[in-house]
Design a protein around this motif. Structure first.
Motif, PDB file in Angstrom:
ATOM      1  N   ILE A 120       3.324  12.271   3.770  1.00  0.00           N
ATOM      2  CA  ILE A 120       3.084  12.755   5.133  1.00  0.00           C
ATOM      3  C   ILE A 120       1.957  13.782   5.095  1.00  0.00           C
ATOM      4  CG2 ILE A 120       4.116  14.072   7.047  1.00  0.00           C
ATOM      5  CD1 ILE A 120       6.769  12.662   6.280  1.00  0.00           C
ATOM      6  N   ALA A 121       1.041  13.663   6.050  1.00  0.00           N
ATOM      7  CA  ALA A 121      -0.033  14.654   6.151  1.00  0.00           C
ATOM      8  C   ALA A 121       0.119  15.368   7.484  1.00  0.00           C
ATOM      9  CB  ALA A 121      -1.396  13.987   6.048  1.00  0.00           C
ATOM     10  N   TYR A 122       0.461  16.648   7.418  1.00  0.00           N
ATOM     11  CA  TYR A 122       0.532  17.454   8.641  1.00  0.00           C
ATOM     12  C   TYR A 122      -0.850  18.034   8.907  1.00  0.00           C
ATOM     13  CZ  TYR A 122       1.083  21.431  11.680  1.00  0.00           C
ATOM     14  OH  TYR A 122       0.896  22.328  12.702  1.00  0.00           O
ATOM     15  N   GLU A 123      -1.442  17.627  10.032  1.00  0.00           N
ATOM     16  CA  GLU A 123      -2.782  18.099  10.382  1.00  0.00           C
ATOM     17  C   GLU A 123      -2.776  18.599  11.831  1.00  0.00           C
ATOM     18  OE1 GLU A 123      -5.936  16.023   7.712  1.00  0.00           O
ATOM     19  OE2 GLU A 123      -5.632  14.809   9.488  1.00  0.00           O
ATOM     20  N   PRO A 124      -2.646  19.905  12.014  1.00  0.00           N
ATOM     21  CA  PRO A 124      -2.706  20.416  13.387  1.00  0.00           C
ATOM     22  C   PRO A 124      -4.086  20.137  13.970  1.00  0.00           C
ATOM     23  CG  PRO A 124      -2.736  22.233  11.784  1.00  0.00           C
ATOM     24  CD  PRO A 124      -2.531  20.971  11.011  1.00  0.00           C
ATOM     25  N   VAL A 125      -4.114  19.508  15.132  1.00  0.00           N
ATOM     26  CA  VAL A 125      -5.394  19.046  15.687  1.00  0.00           C
ATOM     27  C   VAL A 125      -6.356  20.224  15.901  1.00  0.00           C
ATOM     28  CG1 VAL A 125      -6.463  17.803  17.611  1.00  0.00           C
ATOM     29  CG2 VAL A 125      -4.247  17.067  16.757  1.00  0.00           C
ATOM     30  N   TRP A 126      -5.814  21.382  16.260  1.00  0.00           N
ATOM     31  CA  TRP A 126      -6.639  22.564  16.531  1.00  0.00           C
ATOM     32  C   TRP A 126      -7.294  23.109  15.267  1.00  0.00           C
ATOM     33  CZ3 TRP A 126      -4.294  26.592  13.861  1.00  0.00           C
ATOM     34  CH2 TRP A 126      -2.932  26.446  13.604  1.00  0.00           C
ATOM     35  N   ALA A 127      -6.897  22.625  14.103  1.00  0.00           N
ATOM     36  CA  ALA A 127      -7.481  23.142  12.858  1.00  0.00           C
ATOM     37  C   ALA A 127      -8.438  22.140  12.221  1.00  0.00           C
ATOM     38  CB  ALA A 127      -6.369  23.495  11.870  1.00  0.00           C
ATOM     39  N   ILE A 128      -8.610  20.967  12.847  1.00  0.00           N
ATOM     40  CA  ILE A 128      -9.440  19.931  12.221  1.00  0.00           C
ATOM     41  C   ILE A 128     -10.897  20.122  12.599  1.00  0.00           C
ATOM     42  CG2 ILE A 128      -9.929  17.453  12.118  1.00  0.00           C
ATOM     43  CD1 ILE A 128      -6.958  16.948  12.427  1.00  0.00           C
ATOM     44  N   GLY A 129     -11.710  20.383  11.585  1.00  0.00           N
ATOM     45  CA  GLY A 129     -13.156  20.514  11.796  1.00  0.00           C
ATOM     46  C   GLY A 129     -13.549  21.738  12.612  1.00  0.00           C
ATOM     47  N   THR A 130     -12.601  22.647  12.817  1.00  0.00           N
ATOM     48  CA  THR A 130     -12.884  23.801  13.674  1.00  0.00           C
ATOM     49  C   THR A 130     -13.149  25.066  12.866  1.00  0.00           C
ATOM     50  OG1 THR A 130     -10.539  24.354  13.723  1.00  0.00           O
ATOM     51  CG2 THR A 130     -11.367  22.945  15.502  1.00  0.00           C
ATOM     52  N   PHE A 168       0.848  -1.194   0.000  1.00  0.00           N
ATOM     53  CA  PHE A 168       0.000   0.000   0.000  1.00  0.00           C
ATOM     54  C   PHE A 168       0.880   1.239   0.000  1.00  0.00           C
ATOM     55  CE2 PHE A 168      -2.850  -3.049   2.124  1.00  0.00           C
ATOM     56  CZ  PHE A 168      -3.983  -2.872   1.364  1.00  0.00           C
ATOM     57  N   LYS A 169       0.298   2.325  -0.453  1.00  0.00           N
ATOM     58  CA  LYS A 169       0.910   3.628  -0.222  1.00  0.00           C
ATOM     59  C   LYS A 169       0.264   4.199   1.042  1.00  0.00           C
ATOM     60  CE  LYS A 169       2.278   4.959  -4.857  1.00  0.00           C
ATOM     61  NZ  LYS A 169       2.153   3.661  -5.527  1.00  0.00           N
ATOM     62  N   ILE A 170       1.071   4.929   1.795  1.00  0.00           N
ATOM     63  CA  ILE A 170       0.620   5.383   3.113  1.00  0.00           C
ATOM     64  C   ILE A 170       0.488   6.900   3.160  1.00  0.00           C
ATOM     65  CG2 ILE A 170       1.351   5.588   5.538  1.00  0.00           C
ATOM     66  CD1 ILE A 170       2.854   2.946   5.153  1.00  0.00           C
ATOM     67  N   MET A 171      -0.606   7.374   3.767  1.00  0.00           N
ATOM     68  CA  MET A 171      -0.672   8.795   4.146  1.00  0.00           C
ATOM     69  C   MET A 171      -0.523   8.810   5.661  1.00  0.00           C
ATOM     70  SD  MET A 171      -3.541  10.478   1.651  1.00  0.00           S
ATOM     71  CE  MET A 171      -4.704   9.123   1.462  1.00  0.00           C
ATOM     72  N   PHE A 172       0.651   9.174   6.142  1.00  0.00           N
ATOM     73  CA  PHE A 172       0.956   9.118   7.572  1.00  0.00           C
ATOM     74  C   PHE A 172       0.704  10.491   8.198  1.00  0.00           C
ATOM     75  CE2 PHE A 172       3.738   9.091  11.309  1.00  0.00           C
ATOM     76  CZ  PHE A 172       3.327   7.897  11.895  1.00  0.00           C
ATOM     77  N   CYS A 173      -0.238  10.513   9.161  1.00  0.00           N
ATOM     78  CA  CYS A 173      -0.673  11.797   9.737  1.00  0.00           C
ATOM     79  C   CYS A 173       0.077  12.139  11.015  1.00  0.00           C
ATOM     80  CB  CYS A 173      -2.161  11.747  10.069  1.00  0.00           C
ATOM     81  SG  CYS A 173      -3.216  11.392   8.671  1.00  0.00           S
ATOM     82  N   ILE A 174       0.463  13.385  11.088  1.00  0.00           N
ATOM     83  CA  ILE A 174       1.100  13.915  12.297  1.00  0.00           C
ATOM     84  C   ILE A 174       0.506  15.300  12.578  1.00  0.00           C
ATOM     85  CG2 ILE A 174       3.276  12.658  12.014  1.00  0.00           C
ATOM     86  CD1 ILE A 174       4.456  15.140  10.697  1.00  0.00           C
ATOM     87  N   GLY A 175       0.701  15.789  13.789  1.00  0.00           N
ATOM     88  CA  GLY A 175       0.202  17.135  14.083  1.00  0.00           C
ATOM     89  C   GLY A 175       0.022  17.335  15.570  1.00  0.00           C
TER      90      GLY A 175
END
Ligand SMILES: O=C(CO)COP(=O)(O)O
Length: 250
Positions: free
Chosen positions: A164-174, A121-128
Motif C-alpha cells: 500500500i502506498a499512502y500518498e496525501p494528494v496535498w503533498a504530491i509535487g508540492t 503481478f505485485k501491486i502498489m495500491f495508492c490511497i490518499g
C-alpha cells in the motif's frame, strides 16, 4: 519482518535516451548497502529497454498503470500480458493522478487489482486524501473507503502480493510533506484497518509506503517511523543521486 521498499515513479518523464542515462547513473550506485528493495516505474516506452539493461541488477521494474482487460479494442491501452512480456513485476494502481485526471474510479481500480493478481503481478495500491479532506479531518475515512472499495475484495493469501502506498494528494509535487508524525499516525491507522479486515498477521506483513515530496533531506526521518516501510518517490526519483540517497536512508 516487512519488506522495506523505495520505489521511483518516473511519471511522464524521460524519453528513451534520458531514461537510459538515468538508469546508467542508478546502476553505478551500490544499493546493496541499503536494506530496501529498489523498484523503478518508468513510462511504458522505456520498459523493455530498461528490462534488457537490468538483467544483472537487483532493481525491479514496475508499470505506472495497467488495463483490466485481457486484449481487444481498447485503443491506447496496455494489457497485463503485454507488461508481463517486457519484464514488469510490479504495477502501480490507483495513483491520485490517475484518479483525478483520468477519472479512474474505485470500481475500475478494483478490476485492475483483480487482473493484476491474476497475472501474478505485485501491486502498489495508492490511497490518499485531498487537501480539503485533510482540513475537514476526513483523511481516515477517505483512505478506509479507498481500501474497502478498491482493494478489499483481495483474499488474505493474495495480500502478500500487495503493497500500500499512502500518498496525501496535498503533498504530491508540492514540496509540502506530511510530517513524520502525520505519516506514522495514518500508516498505523491503515495497518489497523488491515488487521480488522484480514488479520494481525496480514497487517503486520503488508508494507505501507509513504509518498509525497520525499527528498534526501526528509526521507530518513519519515522512514524511521514504525509503520512507514518505505517510500514512493516522484520528482526526486528522476535524479540518480537524490534517489540513491533516499534508498540509502534505510
Ligand atoms: O506521486 C508521487 C509518487 O507516486 C510523489 O511525487 P513527488 O515525490 O514528486 O511529490
Amino acid at each position: 519482518m516487512r519488506t522495506q521498499i523505495v520505489a521511483g515513479n518516473w511519471k511522464m518523464n524521460c524519453n528513451l535516451d534520458e531514461a537510459l542515462h538515468l538508469l546508467n547513473d542508478l546502476k553505478l550506485k551500490d544499493f546493496s548497502k541499503s536494506n530496501a528493495k529498489v523498484i523503478i516505474a518508468p513510462p511504458y516506452t522505456n520498459l523493455y529497454p530498461i528490462h534488457q539493461n537490468l538483467k544483472d541488477s537487483s532493481i525491479k521494474i514496475s508499470s505506472q498503470n495497467i488495463n483490466e482487460n485481457e486484449e481487444g479494442a481498447f485503443t491506447g491501452e496496455i494489457s497485463p500480458d503485454m507488461l508481463k512480456s517486457v519484464g514488469v513485476e510490479y504495477v502501480i494502481i490507483g495513483h491520485s493522478e490517475r484518479r483525478a485526471i483520468y477519472g479512474e474510479t474505485d470500481d475500475l481500480l478494483a478490476k485492475k487489482v483483480t487482473a493484476s493478481l491474476k497475472h501474478d503481478f505485485k501491486i502498489m495500491f495508492c490511497i490518499g486524501e485531498k487537501l480539503e479532506q485533510r482540513k475537514a479531518d476526513k483523511h481516515f475515512e477517505v483512505v478506509k473507503e479507498q481500501l474497502e472499495k478498491g482493494l478489499f475484495h483481495v483474499s488474505a493469501s493474495d495480500m502478500k502480493n500487495v503493497v500500500i502506498a499512502y500518498e496525501p494528494v496535498w503533498a504530491i509535487g508540492t514540496g509540502e510533506t506530511a510530517s513524520p508524525e502525520q505519516a506514522q499516525e495514518i500508516h498505523e491507522y491503515i495497518r489497523k484497518v488491515l488487521a480488522e479486515k484480514y488479520s494481525q498477521d496480514v497487517a503486520d506483513q503488508t508494507s505501507i509506503l509513504y509518498g509525497g515530496s520525499v527528498k534526501p533531506n526528509n526521507a530518513k526521518e519519515i522512514f524511521a517511523k514504525k509503520d512507514v516501510d518505505g517510500g514512493l518517490i516522484g520528482g526526486a526519483s528522476l535524479d540518480a543521486k537524490s534517489f540513491a540517497e533516499i534508498v540509502m536512508s534505510f
